[in-house]
Write an enzyme that holds these catalytic residues in place. Structure first.
Site, short mmCIF file in Angstrom:
data_model
loop_
_atom_site.label_atom_id
_atom_site.label_comp_id
_atom_site.label_asym_id
_atom_site.label_seq_id
_atom_site.Cartn_x
_atom_site.Cartn_y
_atom_site.Cartn_z
N SER A 12 43.50 44.92 26.69
CA SER A 12 43.68 46.16 27.58
C SER A 12 44.79 46.25 28.61
O SER A 12 45.58 47.07 28.81
CB SER A 12 42.46 46.71 28.30
OG SER A 12 41.72 45.62 29.00
N ASP A 218 38.32 47.70 39.49
CA ASP A 218 37.46 47.10 38.38
C ASP A 218 37.55 45.62 38.57
O ASP A 218 36.89 44.79 38.00
CB ASP A 218 37.67 47.69 37.20
CG ASP A 218 38.89 47.38 36.58
OD1 ASP A 218 39.82 46.80 37.01
OD2 ASP A 218 39.09 48.01 35.30
N HIS A 221 41.66 45.05 35.69
CA HIS A 221 42.83 45.62 35.07
C HIS A 221 43.84 45.86 36.15
O HIS A 221 43.67 45.90 37.10
CB HIS A 221 42.80 47.00 34.32
CG HIS A 221 41.68 46.91 33.25
ND1 HIS A 221 40.53 47.39 33.13
CD2 HIS A 221 41.79 46.51 31.96
CE1 HIS A 221 39.99 47.28 32.00
NE2 HIS A 221 40.68 46.70 31.11
#
Length: 255
Positions: A12, A218, A221
């Site tokens: 990601s 979070d 990321h």
């Protein structure tokens, strides 16, 4: 004119979550594209149905499943910085997004669905339109492997096998491979994976360290501005390690 092709692969943080935040039960992208990531007629991307089109963030919007929300990744910053530093003015860079969030390195091993898709898209990029020349693979992956004691312990060997298999299957034994050392992951095993990434020695392999770059709320990321910086770091690694060294007059050009 053949395009200079760069493969974007991993999970990601390569596909891009810059500007993606949790709002009322949904992950949403804020639609903010920094100037360093601006679209340009000189930068193209290979779509999911294997067509070249003008590149713009989110680069992986049609590559990942619809359940994942893509934002800004390092790809556009990388491409714009390479163009700026090499003085190219004509359409010349082709980005091939292949990254898929939440994937461990075993899901990228030779013969797997992700591996086969990446190789297929890479080969297609050299044939479609005016053709293209594969210049490097940009690889950012490993967060998922920090969740497992075993996966983190064997990460280095799996990464080595992956790189060697890709080069063999593409028929490019000296293909430049620029990987990113993790900025985030499970505290239990992140240093094991980072040690494997930073310590792997193979020809034409360079490691860019993302540790310390700002993270989203979070804590996993990279933020948009962190992705901008990472893209520039990847571009500088490519230019200094693979263009300057091979340029007789020390003036790298990819045009």
């Amino acid at each position: 004119m053949k395009k200079q092709v760069f493969i974007l692969a991993g999970q990601s943080n390569m596909s891009g979550r810059g500007g993606v935040q949790w709002y009322h039960g949904l992950y949403l992208w804020d639609d903010v594209v920094p100037d360093e990531c601006a679209a340009s007629p000189s930068i193209l991307r290979l779509s999911v149905d294997l067509n070249w089109e003008e590149a713009r963030d989110p680069l992986h919007i049609d590559i990942e499943s619809k359940s994942k929300t893509c934002g800004v990744g390092p790809g556009m910053s990388f491409a714009n910085h390479v163009l700026k530093e090499t003085g190219c003015t004509s359409p010349n860079i082709g980005l091939v997004p292949c990254a898929i969030g939440d994937t461990a390195i075993k899901e990228w091993e030779k013969g797997s669905k992700l591996y086969n898709q990446m190789v297929q898209r890479t080969k297609a990029a050299t044939e479609i339109g005016d053709g293209g020349e594969i210049k490097a693979i940009l690889w950012y992956q490993g967060e998922s492997d920090t969740d497992s004691d075993h996966a983190s312990e064997v990460y280095g060997e799996n990464l080595k096998n992956f790189i060697e298999d890709v080069r063999l299957d593409l028929g490019l034994p000296n293909l430049p491979f620029i990987q990113v050392a993790l900025a985030s992951g499970s505290e239990r095993n992140i240093e094991k994976v980072r040690k494997a990434q930073l310590g792997l020695k193979l020809p034409n392999l360079v490691c860019v360290d993302a540790m310390g770059l700002p993270l989203n709320s979070d804590d996993l990321h990279l933020t948009t501005q962190a992705q901008v910086k990472l893209g520039k770091m990847l571009a500088e690694a490519y230019i200094t390690q693979f263009l300057v060294q091979s340029s007789a007059d020390n003036e790298p050009k990819i045009c």
